[in-house]
Design a protein around this motif. Structure first.
Motif, PDB file in Angstrom:
ATOM      1  N   MET A 118       0.840  -1.193   0.000  1.00  0.00           N
ATOM      2  CA  MET A 118       0.000   0.000   0.000  1.00  0.00           C
ATOM      3  C   MET A 118       0.883   1.254   0.000  1.00  0.00           C
ATOM      4  O   MET A 118       1.798   1.371   0.805  1.00  0.00           O
ATOM      5  CB  MET A 118      -0.909   0.014   1.227  1.00  0.00           C
TER       6      MET A 118
ATOM      7  N   HIS B 293       0.022   6.442  -8.198  1.00  0.00           N
ATOM      8  CA  HIS B 293      -1.184   5.942  -7.537  1.00  0.00           C
ATOM      9  C   HIS B 293      -0.934   5.830  -6.038  1.00  0.00           C
ATOM     10  O   HIS B 293       0.104   5.323  -5.621  1.00  0.00           O
ATOM     11  CB  HIS B 293      -1.567   4.567  -8.088  1.00  0.00           C
TER      12      HIS B 293
ATOM     13  N   ASP C 269      -2.868   4.836  -2.106  1.00  0.00           N
ATOM     14  CA  ASP C 269      -3.977   4.169  -1.439  1.00  0.00           C
ATOM     15  C   ASP C 269      -4.531   4.987  -0.287  1.00  0.00           C
ATOM     16  O   ASP C 269      -5.638   4.733   0.185  1.00  0.00           O
ATOM     17  CB  ASP C 269      -3.530   2.798  -0.926  1.00  0.00           C
TER      18      ASP C 269
ATOM     19  N   LEU D 288      -7.526   2.105   5.767  1.00  0.00           N
ATOM     20  CA  LEU D 288      -7.243   1.274   4.600  1.00  0.00           C
ATOM     21  C   LEU D 288      -8.157   0.059   4.549  1.00  0.00           C
ATOM     22  O   LEU D 288      -8.618  -0.334   3.472  1.00  0.00           O
ATOM     23  CB  LEU D 288      -5.782   0.845   4.600  1.00  0.00           C
TER      24      LEU D 288
ATOM     25  N   SER E 201     -11.502   1.242   3.380  1.00  0.00           N
ATOM     26  CA  SER E 201     -11.460   1.543   1.953  1.00  0.00           C
ATOM     27  C   SER E 201     -11.466   0.276   1.119  1.00  0.00           C
ATOM     28  O   SER E 201     -12.176   0.173   0.115  1.00  0.00           O
ATOM     29  CB  SER E 201     -10.205   2.369   1.631  1.00  0.00           C
ATOM     30  N   ASN E 202     -10.693  -0.724   1.552  1.00  0.00           N
ATOM     31  CA  ASN E 202     -10.614  -1.981   0.802  1.00  0.00           C
ATOM     32  C   ASN E 202     -11.935  -2.734   0.840  1.00  0.00           C
ATOM     33  O   ASN E 202     -12.341  -3.352  -0.144  1.00  0.00           O
ATOM     34  CB  ASN E 202      -9.495  -2.860   1.368  1.00  0.00           C
TER      35      ASN E 202
ATOM     36  N   ARG F  70     -14.346  -1.241  -1.627  1.00  0.00           N
ATOM     37  CA  ARG F  70     -13.971  -1.329  -3.031  1.00  0.00           C
ATOM     38  C   ARG F  70     -14.664  -2.520  -3.674  1.00  0.00           C
ATOM     39  O   ARG F  70     -14.641  -3.621  -3.141  1.00  0.00           O
ATOM     40  CB  ARG F  70     -12.448  -1.494  -3.145  1.00  0.00           C
TER      41      ARG F  70
ATOM     42  N   VAL G 291      -8.243 -10.562  -4.071  1.00  0.00           N
ATOM     43  CA  VAL G 291      -7.592  -9.436  -3.400  1.00  0.00           C
ATOM     44  C   VAL G 291      -6.511  -8.839  -4.291  1.00  0.00           C
ATOM     45  O   VAL G 291      -6.414  -7.618  -4.446  1.00  0.00           O
ATOM     46  CB  VAL G 291      -6.989  -9.873  -2.051  1.00  0.00           C
TER      47      VAL G 291
ATOM     48  N   ASN H 295      -6.505  -5.050  -6.431  1.00  0.00           N
ATOM     49  CA  ASN H 295      -5.486  -4.037  -6.126  1.00  0.00           C
ATOM     50  C   ASN H 295      -4.355  -4.083  -7.137  1.00  0.00           C
ATOM     51  O   ASN H 295      -3.194  -3.834  -6.792  1.00  0.00           O
ATOM     52  CB  ASN H 295      -4.941  -4.257  -4.709  1.00  0.00           C
TER      53      ASN H 295
ATOM     54  N   THR I 223      -0.717  -2.333  -7.232  1.00  0.00           N
ATOM     55  CA  THR I 223      -0.475  -1.788  -5.902  1.00  0.00           C
ATOM     56  C   THR I 223       0.045  -2.889  -4.977  1.00  0.00           C
ATOM     57  O   THR I 223      -0.417  -4.028  -5.045  1.00  0.00           O
ATOM     58  CB  THR I 223      -1.768  -1.210  -5.303  1.00  0.00           C
TER      59      THR I 223
ATOM     60  N   VAL J  66       0.173  -5.186  -2.020  1.00  0.00           N
ATOM     61  CA  VAL J  66      -0.719  -5.689  -0.969  1.00  0.00           C
ATOM     62  C   VAL J  66       0.178  -6.348   0.073  1.00  0.00           C
ATOM     63  O   VAL J  66       0.901  -7.304  -0.232  1.00  0.00           O
ATOM     64  CB  VAL J  66      -1.730  -6.717  -1.522  1.00  0.00           C
TER      65      VAL J  66
END
Length: 227
Positions: A1, A44, A46, A116, A119-120, A123, A162, A166, A169, A171
């Motif tokens: 992240m 980008h 997060d 986070l 947010s996840n 999503r 997952v 993402n 990005t 993870v």
């Protein structure tokens, strides 16, 4: 992240970035609103941590500018401004949290983690993945590599969801461990995660197609590009 840290107090900014990096995040620092906007245009993120008082403006205006382009990006204010009106303004602008200085670093880390996670969870989970070689259907729980039908376990499907959600990005391993559990409801351990990742690579990748990149000491990135 990846986390954007916007703070003009150099020692504090360095300390926050160090603690976040040690906790498995990737941080990028900015000391002005202008620099933060430039970074947002080219990278980008997060999550963003914003101070309110900055040399070329204030964090509230910066938050408005960021939210106009990235409304889904979670933002946390951390500032010495503790007036009720400032706190309410921060939340009215869509901030996830508002932390007043001085603060304990462990509290900041916990609030970053919560923001986070929230947010996840909000999503949308992708229904599948297709790039002309690999085809994943998370609804039907089917997977194809070229013309070959793959046998994917429930835990491997969770992992793929997952990672593809993402894509591009990092993870972290901890996030994956928190999201994965076996069919009996038992949480997997760190070694099991490594084994699962390696087994999954063997199923979905070949010499010409790689999808899961290891970021040593941090986690994994899904590097595939949808067609």
């Amino acid at each position: 992240m990846k986390i954007l840290v916007v703070e003009d107090d150099l020692p504090l900014c360095t300390g926050v970035c160090f603690e976040l990096d040690c906790s498995g995040y990737l941080t990028v620092a900015a000391y002005t609103c202008q620099k933060a906007i430039q970074l947002m245009e080219s990278e980008h993120f997060d999550l963003a941590l914003l101070d309110v008082n900055l040399p070329d403006g204030n964090g509230f205006d910066l938050c408005r500018a960021i939210k106009a382009v990235h409304p889904e990006l979670p933002i946390i204010f951390f500032t010495a401004n503790d007036l009720e009106s400032d706190v309410l303004t921060g939340f009215d602008l869509g901030a996830e949290d508002y932390i007043t200085k001085p603060f304990h670093m462990k509290i900041l880390l916990r609030r970053v983690d919560v923001a986070l996670r929230r947010s996840n969870s909000a999503r949308p989970v992708p229904e599948g993945w297709r790039d002309g070689f690999l085809q994943l259907d998370f609804g039907a729980l089917t997977a194809m590599r070229g013309t070959e039908k793959l046998a994917i376990t429930p835990n491997e499907y969770k992992l793929l969801k997952v990672l593809t959600a993402n894509a591009g990005t990092i993870v972290t391993r901890q996030i994956l461990l928190d999201k994965l559990w076996d069919s009996a409801g038992s949480f997997v351990d760190d070694h099991t995660l490594t084994v699962t990742i390696n087994r999954l690579r063997g199923k979905i990748e070949d010499e010409a197609h790689t999808y899961i990149k290891t970021v040593r000491g941090m986690g994994y990135i899904w590097t595939g590009v949808k067609s």
